[in-house]
Design a protein around this motif. Structure first.
Motif, PDB file in Angstrom:
ATOM      1  N   LEU A 102      39.140  42.397  42.291  1.00 48.15           N
ATOM      2  CA  LEU A 102      40.150  41.555  42.918  1.00 48.15           C
ATOM      3  C   LEU A 102      39.447  40.342  43.524  1.00 48.15           C
ATOM      4  O   LEU A 102      38.238  40.374  43.765  1.00 48.15           O
ATOM      5  N   PRO A 103      40.172  39.261  43.767  1.00 50.39           N
ATOM      6  CA  PRO A 103      39.532  38.058  44.326  1.00 50.39           C
ATOM      7  C   PRO A 103      38.773  38.356  45.613  1.00 50.39           C
ATOM      8  O   PRO A 103      39.295  38.987  46.535  1.00 50.39           O
ATOM      9  N   ALA A 104      37.551  37.883  45.679  1.00 51.31           N
ATOM     10  CA  ALA A 104      36.714  38.146  46.851  1.00 51.31           C
ATOM     11  C   ALA A 104      37.287  37.529  48.116  1.00 51.31           C
ATOM     12  O   ALA A 104      37.014  38.012  49.223  1.00 51.31           O
ATOM     13  N   ILE A 105      38.079  36.485  47.979  1.00 46.73           N
ATOM     14  CA  ILE A 105      38.625  35.810  49.159  1.00 46.73           C
ATOM     15  C   ILE A 105      39.565  36.719  49.945  1.00 46.73           C
ATOM     16  O   ILE A 105      39.870  36.440  51.114  1.00 46.73           O
ATOM     17  N   TYR A 106      39.984  37.834  49.350  1.00 45.63           N
ATOM     18  CA  TYR A 106      40.780  38.805  50.112  1.00 45.63           C
ATOM     19  C   TYR A 106      39.995  39.344  51.301  1.00 45.63           C
ATOM     20  O   TYR A 106      40.581  39.923  52.218  1.00 45.63           O
ATOM     21  N   HIS A 107      38.671  39.174  51.266  1.00 46.38           N
ATOM     22  CA  HIS A 107      37.825  39.491  52.431  1.00 46.38           C
ATOM     23  C   HIS A 107      38.367  38.789  53.678  1.00 46.38           C
ATOM     24  O   HIS A 107      38.301  39.333  54.791  1.00 46.38           O
ATOM     25  N   ASN A 108      38.895  37.587  53.505  1.00 41.65           N
ATOM     26  CA  ASN A 108      39.453  36.821  54.622  1.00 41.65           C
ATOM     27  C   ASN A 108      40.946  37.075  54.818  1.00 41.65           C
ATOM     28  O   ASN A 108      41.515  36.585  55.791  1.00 41.65           O
ATOM     29  N   HIS A 109      41.552  37.837  53.910  1.00 43.62           N
ATOM     30  CA  HIS A 109      42.994  38.103  53.972  1.00 43.62           C
ATOM     31  C   HIS A 109      43.244  39.583  53.654  1.00 43.62           C
ATOM     32  O   HIS A 109      43.811  39.913  52.613  1.00 43.62           O
ATOM     33  N   PRO A 110      42.818  40.483  54.536  1.00 45.88           N
ATOM     34  CA  PRO A 110      42.909  41.915  54.215  1.00 45.88           C
ATOM     35  C   PRO A 110      44.328  42.416  53.972  1.00 45.88           C
ATOM     36  O   PRO A 110      44.510  43.454  53.330  1.00 45.88           O
ATOM     37  N   GLU A 111      45.319  41.675  54.445  1.00 51.48           N
ATOM     38  CA  GLU A 111      46.704  42.093  54.197  1.00 51.48           C
ATOM     39  C   GLU A 111      47.062  42.033  52.719  1.00 51.48           C
ATOM     40  O   GLU A 111      48.066  42.621  52.281  1.00 51.48           O
ATOM     41  N   ARG A 112      46.263  41.352  51.922  1.00 56.51           N
ATOM     42  CA  ARG A 112      46.527  41.241  50.483  1.00 56.51           C
ATOM     43  C   ARG A 112      45.907  42.375  49.676  1.00 56.51           C
ATOM     44  O   ARG A 112      46.225  42.556  48.500  1.00 56.51           O
ATOM     45  N   ILE A 113      45.000  43.129  50.286  1.00 58.86           N
ATOM     46  CA  ILE A 113      44.230  44.118  49.526  1.00 58.86           C
ATOM     47  C   ILE A 113      45.095  45.264  49.038  1.00 58.86           C
ATOM     48  O   ILE A 113      45.093  45.604  47.843  1.00 58.86           O
ATOM     49  N   VAL A 114      45.854  45.883  49.928  1.00 62.22           N
ATOM     50  CA  VAL A 114      46.623  47.068  49.543  1.00 62.22           C
ATOM     51  C   VAL A 114      47.662  46.751  48.469  1.00 62.22           C
ATOM     52  O   VAL A 114      47.738  47.478  47.461  1.00 62.22           O
ATOM     53  N   PRO A 115      48.482  45.703  48.602  1.00 62.89           N
ATOM     54  CA  PRO A 115      49.430  45.397  47.522  1.00 62.89           C
ATOM     55  C   PRO A 115      48.738  45.135  46.187  1.00 62.89           C
ATOM     56  O   PRO A 115      49.231  45.542  45.129  1.00 62.89           O
ATOM     57  N   ALA A 116      47.578  44.463  46.224  1.00 68.09           N
ATOM     58  CA  ALA A 116      46.868  44.174  44.985  1.00 68.09           C
ATOM     59  C   ALA A 116      46.301  45.443  44.356  1.00 68.09           C
ATOM     60  O   ALA A 116      46.300  45.594  43.126  1.00 68.09           O
ATOM     61  N   VAL A 117      45.807  46.359  45.178  1.00 66.00           N
ATOM     62  CA  VAL A 117      45.309  47.636  44.667  1.00 66.00           C
ATOM     63  C   VAL A 117      46.453  48.426  44.039  1.00 66.00           C
ATOM     64  O   VAL A 117      46.313  48.980  42.931  1.00 66.00           O
ATOM     65  N   ARG A 118      47.572  48.491  44.716  1.00 66.67           N
ATOM     66  CA  ARG A 118      48.738  49.204  44.164  1.00 66.67           C
ATOM     67  C   ARG A 118      49.144  48.623  42.806  1.00 66.67           C
ATOM     68  O   ARG A 118      49.419  49.355  41.850  1.00 66.67           O
ATOM     69  N   GLU A 119      49.184  47.314  42.725  1.00 63.45           N
ATOM     70  CA  GLU A 119      49.588  46.658  41.477  1.00 63.45           C
ATOM     71  C   GLU A 119      48.599  46.961  40.350  1.00 63.45           C
ATOM     72  O   GLU A 119      49.005  47.239  39.213  1.00 63.45           O
ATOM     73  N   ALA A 120      47.309  46.904  40.660  1.00 59.52           N
ATOM     74  CA  ALA A 120      46.292  47.157  39.642  1.00 59.52           C
ATOM     75  C   ALA A 120      46.310  48.608  39.172  1.00 59.52           C
ATOM     76  O   ALA A 120      46.141  48.885  37.979  1.00 59.52           O
ATOM     77  N   VAL A 121      46.508  49.534  40.101  1.00 63.22           N
ATOM     78  CA  VAL A 121      46.570  50.948  39.730  1.00 63.22           C
ATOM     79  C   VAL A 121      47.769  51.193  38.819  1.00 63.22           C
ATOM     80  O   VAL A 121      47.667  51.880  37.789  1.00 63.22           O
TER      81      VAL A 121
END
Length: 208
Positions: free
Chosen positions: A50-69
């Motif tokens: 996933l885009p590394a910039i999510y490091h600065n936007h942790p609220e984006r991590i969980v939705p992106a993980v769900r979508e990828a799974v």
């Protein structure tokens, strides 16, 4: 494979569609994961970042993980999430439990690079951490997002409660050490270089 930090930051890395286990990881870990794969011959592992910039936007991590799974679950025997909690406040662990997949243990990559037990024992509250990737992408992840390229006078407001910049190096690169030390001076902090290698990450990936 040619990896560009700018691309890993904004776009991440697409999976090849090969292997039995998909690693779903932060783009900031791409080089380290690929190095571990090559060193240990882990051809059964595929990698999507996933885009590394999510490091600065942790609220984006969980939705992106769900979508990828949801997108890739049928294509692999298993999926493993190569994120620690990373500022999600336990939400990523809850999502992984719900989805029936596992993830790296620890509060963040700084911890698992050093080793979670060793990092916890230090109880460092006034250290600012950089990894190899973050040294290479310091402006994109630290200086510019805080507006310090435009307002350097705000430096002490952001970093006044820190005392030391700790550079956790994954590889031996004197040029990166020099860069990190320069950033410490730029931030008004003492400097410590702490070679960590891949820490717990290597053991986790080789156990899959």
């Amino acid at each position: 494979m040619t990896l560009e930090d700018a691309t890993l930051t904004t776009d991440g890395l697409s999976a090849k569609g090969e292997g039995r286990i998909l690693l779903l990881a932060c783009g900031a870990l791409a080089r380290e994961i690929i190095n571990i794969q090559v060193q240990h011959g882990l051809a059964h592992l595929d990698l999507q970042c996933l885009p590394a910039i999510y490091h600065n936007h942790p609220e984006r991590i969980v939705p992106a993980v769900r979508e990828a799974v949801a997108k890739h679950r049928a294509d692999y025997d298993d999926i493993f999430v190569v994120y620690a909690d990373c500022g999600t406040g336990g939400q990523l662990k809850s999502a992984c439990d719900e989805l029936g997949i596992k993830m790296v243990e620890g509060p963040h990559c700084y911890s698992f690079f050093e080793g979670n037990a060793a990092f916890a024992d230090r109880e460092e509250m006034t250290s600012f951490y950089l990894t190899d990737f973050l040294v290479r992408q310091f402006d994109a992840f630290v200086w510019k997002p805080l507006g310090l390229d435009r307002h350097p006078e705000l430096r002490d407001m952001y970093f006044g409660h820190y005392e030391t910049l700790v550079y956790q190096s994954q590889i031996d690169d004197p040029a990166l050490v020099a860069k990190a030390e320069g950033y410490a001076k730029q931030m008004g902090l003492a400097f410590e270089h702490r070679p960590t290698g891949y820490g717990d990450l290597e053991a986790v990936l080789t156990s899959l």
